[in-house]
Design a protein around this motif. Structure first.
Motif, PDB file in Angstrom:
ATOM      1  N   ARG A  96     -20.705  15.598  15.267  1.00  0.00           N
ATOM      2  CA  ARG A  96     -21.178  16.923  15.690  1.00  0.00           C
ATOM      3  C   ARG A  96     -20.404  18.018  14.965  1.00  0.00           C
ATOM      4  N   VAL A  97     -19.093  17.824  14.856  1.00  0.00           N
ATOM      5  CA  VAL A  97     -18.254  18.808  14.166  1.00  0.00           C
ATOM      6  C   VAL A  97     -18.660  18.909  12.700  1.00  0.00           C
ATOM      7  N   ALA A  98     -18.904  17.757  12.050  1.00  0.00           N
ATOM      8  CA  ALA A  98     -19.308  17.763  10.638  1.00  0.00           C
ATOM      9  C   ALA A  98     -20.618  18.512  10.460  1.00  0.00           C
ATOM     10  N   GLY A  99     -21.571  18.303  11.374  1.00  0.00           N
ATOM     11  CA  GLY A  99     -22.851  18.989  11.290  1.00  0.00           C
ATOM     12  C   GLY A  99     -22.713  20.492  11.421  1.00  0.00           C
ATOM     13  N   LEU A 100     -21.905  20.927  12.361  1.00  0.00           N
ATOM     14  CA  LEU A 100     -21.716  22.360  12.572  1.00  0.00           C
ATOM     15  C   LEU A 100     -20.903  22.978  11.438  1.00  0.00           C
ATOM     16  N   ASP A 101     -19.880  22.244  10.965  1.00  0.00           N
ATOM     17  CA  ASP A 101     -19.074  22.753   9.860  1.00  0.00           C
ATOM     18  C   ASP A 101     -19.872  22.859   8.569  1.00  0.00           C
ATOM     19  N   SER A 102     -20.925  22.057   8.445  1.00  0.00           N
ATOM     20  CA  SER A 102     -21.742  22.071   7.236  1.00  0.00           C
ATOM     21  C   SER A 102     -22.795  23.171   7.250  1.00  0.00           C
ATOM     22  N   GLY A 103     -22.875  23.905   8.360  1.00  0.00           N
ATOM     23  CA  GLY A 103     -23.805  25.023   8.414  1.00  0.00           C
ATOM     24  C   GLY A 103     -24.834  24.957   9.512  1.00  0.00           C
ATOM     25  N   GLY A 104     -24.759  23.928  10.376  1.00  0.00           N
ATOM     26  CA  GLY A 104     -25.684  23.853  11.500  1.00  0.00           C
ATOM     27  C   GLY A 104     -25.383  24.922  12.532  1.00  0.00           C
ATOM     28  N   ASP A 105     -26.421  25.399  13.215  1.00  0.00           N
ATOM     29  CA  ASP A 105     -26.242  26.444  14.230  1.00  0.00           C
ATOM     30  C   ASP A 105     -26.209  25.883  15.644  1.00  0.00           C
ATOM     31  N   ASP A 106     -26.765  24.707  15.838  1.00  0.00           N
ATOM     32  CA  ASP A 106     -26.752  24.057  17.150  1.00  0.00           C
ATOM     33  C   ASP A 106     -26.971  22.574  16.927  1.00  0.00           C
ATOM     34  N   PHE A 112     -33.404  13.071  23.931  1.00  0.00           N
ATOM     35  CA  PHE A 112     -33.228  14.410  24.461  1.00  0.00           C
ATOM     36  C   PHE A 112     -34.409  14.759  25.369  1.00  0.00           C
ATOM     37  N   ALA A 113     -34.183  15.724  26.222  1.00  0.00           N
ATOM     38  CA  ALA A 113     -35.258  16.250  27.063  1.00  0.00           C
ATOM     39  C   ALA A 113     -35.981  17.335  26.271  1.00  0.00           C
ATOM     40  N   PHE A 114     -37.305  17.252  26.212  1.00  0.00           N
ATOM     41  CA  PHE A 114     -38.061  18.207  25.416  1.00  0.00           C
ATOM     42  C   PHE A 114     -37.815  19.638  25.900  1.00  0.00           C
ATOM     43  N   ALA A 115     -37.674  19.818  27.198  1.00  0.00           N
ATOM     44  CA  ALA A 115     -37.430  21.159  27.746  1.00  0.00           C
ATOM     45  C   ALA A 115     -36.131  21.741  27.192  1.00  0.00           C
ATOM     46  N   ARG A 120     -33.231  25.456  23.515  1.00  0.00           N
ATOM     47  CA  ARG A 120     -32.293  25.697  22.420  1.00  0.00           C
ATOM     48  C   ARG A 120     -32.965  26.455  21.268  1.00  0.00           C
ATOM     49  N   ILE A 121     -34.221  26.125  20.999  1.00  0.00           N
ATOM     50  CA  ILE A 121     -34.973  26.846  19.964  1.00  0.00           C
ATOM     51  C   ILE A 121     -35.093  28.316  20.330  1.00  0.00           C
ATOM     52  N   LYS A 122     -35.425  28.588  21.573  1.00  0.00           N
ATOM     53  CA  LYS A 122     -35.564  29.981  22.015  1.00  0.00           C
ATOM     54  C   LYS A 122     -34.221  30.705  21.971  1.00  0.00           C
ATOM     55  N   ALA A 125     -33.522  31.616  18.448  1.00  0.00           N
ATOM     56  CA  ALA A 125     -34.410  32.704  18.026  1.00  0.00           C
ATOM     57  C   ALA A 125     -33.913  34.050  18.531  1.00  0.00           C
ATOM     58  N   ARG A 126     -33.259  34.047  19.686  1.00  0.00           N
ATOM     59  CA  ARG A 126     -32.735  35.309  20.239  1.00  0.00           C
ATOM     60  C   ARG A 126     -31.418  35.722  19.594  1.00  0.00           C
ATOM     61  N   ARG A 127     -30.760  34.772  18.959  1.00  0.00           N
ATOM     62  CA  ARG A 127     -29.442  35.041  18.396  1.00  0.00           C
ATOM     63  C   ARG A 127     -29.570  35.996  17.208  1.00  0.00           C
TER      64      ARG A 127
END
Length: 232
Positions: A96-106, A112-115, A120-122, A125-127
């Protein structure tokens, strides 16, 4: 904020190689009034990202060929600022850290639960997004994507509209291979005749303008595939 309250215009690229999952997620997001495209690999996603009309990328890390992590690093190095939600079965802390350090936002792990995915998408989008630079730079070469003006140092280059589109595509993907198909789709769209050598003609013409008197060309031919611009 509900999709009906301003989120329905979101354009999302889902990069996922599991076709059943990708189609199910797309169907669910379309029902939320989002616009969704699917790419099954980093290579397939390249031309879509190059068009630069996305609001969000949902990215699986375990892709065939180039990994999602490698693709994410190259995107950020190339100046792509589109928010990226990493969606993967890799849930270890260091991953998870590698993904975020590489430029991921979330980061959202499978299953996962679709809801939660929609929430998270919304939230992304608000960010507020930092304004991206409108000037691309590779060495002394600069291209202003707003004024549509290219220059080397203080010398402005005399480029045709299609040469500018080609240059922008190569500069946005500096250090990566831009295939002939990507060039045809981005610069010529449906008007390109694959039986002609039009791409080679335009690349050679652009190369002469970008590299006058240079020891080595910024634009390198990748035989049988396409072209790449040196990330200098």
């Amino acid at each position: 904020m509900a999709a009906s309250e301003g989120m329905n215009a979101l354009r999302i690229l889902l990069i996922e190689d599991e076709a059943r999952l990708a189609n199910a997620v797309k169907q669910g997001l379309v029902e939320e009034d989002f616009s969704v495209e699917i790419a099954g690999s980093a290579e397939a996603a390249g031309p879509i990202i190059a068009r630069g009309a996305l609001d969000l990328i949902v990215l699986d890390l375990g892709l065939p060929g180039k990994s999602g992590l490698e693709m994410l690093r190259e995107m950020r190095a190339g100046g792509v600022q589109t928010p990226v939600l990493i969606l993967t079965a890799r849930g270890l802390l260091e991953e998870r850290v590698a993904g975020l350090d590489s430029g991921g936002d979330d980061y959202l792990t499978k299953p996962f639960a679709f809801a939660e995915l929609v929430a998270r998408i919304k939230a992304l989008a608000r960010r507020p997004r930092a304004p991206a630079s409108t000037v691309l730079k590779v060495g002394e070469l600069e291209f202003d994507t707003v004024k549509r003006r290219a220059k080397i140092g203080e010398q402005t280059l005399n480029l045709s509209p299609k040469e500018k589109m080609l240059l922008e595509l190569l500069m946005r993907n500096a250090g990566q291979v831009v295939t002939r198909d990507m060039i045809a789709e981005t610069v010529w769209d449906s008007n390109y005749n694959s039986l002609t050598n039009l791409i080679e003609v335009f690349v050679n013409r652009l190369r002469q303008k970008v590299d006058p008197g240079a020891d080595r060309s910024l634009i390198v031919t990748v035989r049988g595939v396409g072209y790449t611009m040196r990330a200098e």
